[in-house]
Design an enzyme around this catalytic site. Structure first.
Site, short mmCIF file in Angstrom:
data_model
loop_
_atom_site.label_atom_id
_atom_site.label_comp_id
_atom_site.label_asym_id
_atom_site.label_seq_id
_atom_site.Cartn_x
_atom_site.Cartn_y
_atom_site.Cartn_z
N GLY A 159 0.85 -1.18 0.00
CA GLY A 159 0.00 0.00 0.00
C GLY A 159 0.88 1.23 0.00
O GLY A 159 2.00 1.19 0.51
N GLN A 167 2.74 10.04 1.36
CA GLN A 167 4.04 9.37 1.52
C GLN A 167 5.03 9.72 0.40
O GLN A 167 6.22 9.45 0.51
CB GLN A 167 3.87 7.85 1.56
CG GLN A 167 3.18 7.37 2.83
CD GLN A 167 3.10 5.86 2.83
OE1 GLN A 167 2.17 5.28 2.29
NE2 GLN A 167 4.09 5.21 3.43
N CYS A 203 5.91 0.22 7.66
CA CYS A 203 5.52 1.33 6.80
C CYS A 203 6.75 1.83 6.04
O CYS A 203 7.81 1.96 6.62
CB CYS A 203 4.96 2.45 7.68
SG CYS A 203 4.44 3.91 6.76
N LEU A 204 6.57 2.09 4.76
CA LEU A 204 7.70 2.59 3.95
C LEU A 204 8.21 3.92 4.49
O LEU A 204 9.37 4.25 4.28
CB LEU A 204 7.27 2.74 2.48
CG LEU A 204 7.05 1.44 1.70
CD1 LEU A 204 6.45 1.74 0.33
CD2 LEU A 204 8.33 0.64 1.56
N HIS A 240 -4.58 1.37 7.66
CA HIS A 240 -3.23 1.95 7.71
C HIS A 240 -3.09 3.07 6.66
O HIS A 240 -2.62 4.16 6.97
CB HIS A 240 -2.19 0.84 7.47
CG HIS A 240 -0.77 1.33 7.45
ND1 HIS A 240 0.16 0.99 8.41
CD2 HIS A 240 -0.11 2.14 6.57
CE1 HIS A 240 1.32 1.57 8.13
NE2 HIS A 240 1.19 2.27 7.01
N GLU A 241 -3.51 2.78 5.42
CA GLU A 241 -3.38 3.76 4.35
C GLU A 241 -4.31 4.96 4.59
O GLU A 241 -3.93 6.11 4.35
CB GLU A 241 -3.68 3.13 2.98
CG GLU A 241 -2.72 2.03 2.56
CD GLU A 241 -1.25 2.40 2.71
OE1 GLU A 241 -0.90 3.58 2.52
OE2 GLU A 241 -0.46 1.51 3.04
N HIS A 278 -2.90 7.51 6.83
CA HIS A 278 -1.92 8.42 6.19
C HIS A 278 -2.62 9.69 5.67
O HIS A 278 -2.04 10.75 5.68
CB HIS A 278 -1.22 7.73 5.02
CG HIS A 278 -0.03 6.89 5.43
ND1 HIS A 278 1.04 7.41 6.11
CD2 HIS A 278 0.25 5.58 5.23
CE1 HIS A 278 1.94 6.45 6.32
NE2 HIS A 278 1.49 5.33 5.80
ZN ZN Z 1 2.42 3.51 5.89
#
Ligand code: ZN
Length: 183
Positions: A49, A54, A98-99, A140-141, A144
């Site tokens: 995702g 991000q 998470c990236l 989670h997304e 963000h």
């Molecule tokens: Zn994330």
């Protein structure tokens, strides 16, 4: 249309990750190209995702492909524009990474069953029900888009041992002129 571009990932400490993202009113060609770049970047960075903030664009869009892995030939990205979680129930504990928070994995409490309403790339209104892992990815997304990182959901006491590492990551971003780092 131009080839998809790899976008730099913003990491924890970057203001854009703490900002509530703006809703999309018009799905322009430029936006569609951006969504292609976002999707391309998610796969390139081995993510399941990736949300627009991000990569530094504060708009309410994310892409996900929960069951994708590098070995998979089949890619089935789902793009959610202006997503809204309209129903939620139950609980689950999820192991998340998470990236934007590299090398940190922690358990987070999430809803189990959710229903999400969103627009797809064609602008059509869609609804999707999800539970377990897929529901976790969506939550989670979606966080963000509200300026929330998964480490914000963790009990503060549990976060203490991670602080030196998170501080170090923040220092890395502060030193970086462009305030970005590719994973
Ligand atoms: Zn994330």
């Amino acid at each position: 249309m131009a080839r998809a571009q790899l976008l730099p990932i913003r990491i924890i400490g970057d203001k854009v990750l703490k900002t509530v993202a703006e809703p999309i009113s018009d799905i322009s060609d430029e936006l569609k190209a951006f969504i292609k770049d976002l999707t391309f970047t998610m796969y390139k960075r081995d993510g399941v995702g990736l949300a627009a903030p991000q990569v530094g664009r504060s708009v309410r869009i994310f892409v996900m492909d929960p069951f994708w892995s590098r070995e998979d030939i089949k890619k089935e990205p789902i793009v959610m524009i202006n997503p809204e979680i309209i129903e939620k129930s139950g609980e689950q504990i999820c192991e998340e990474g998470c990236l934007s928070v590299p090398d940190v994995y922690e358990r987070v409490l999430r809803y189990d069953n959710i229903k999400v309403r969103f627009r797809n790339v064609e602008g059509e209104m869609m609804e999707m029900e999800a539970d377990e892992y897929v529901s976790d990815v969506i939550q989670h997304e979606n966080d963000h888009l509200n300026g929330v990182l998964f480490v914000d959901n963790i009990n503060k006491l549990k976060l203490l041992p991670l602080m030196p590492r998170l501080k170090k990551l923040k220092a890395t971003t502060d030193e970086n002129e462009e305030n970005i780092r590719i994973l």
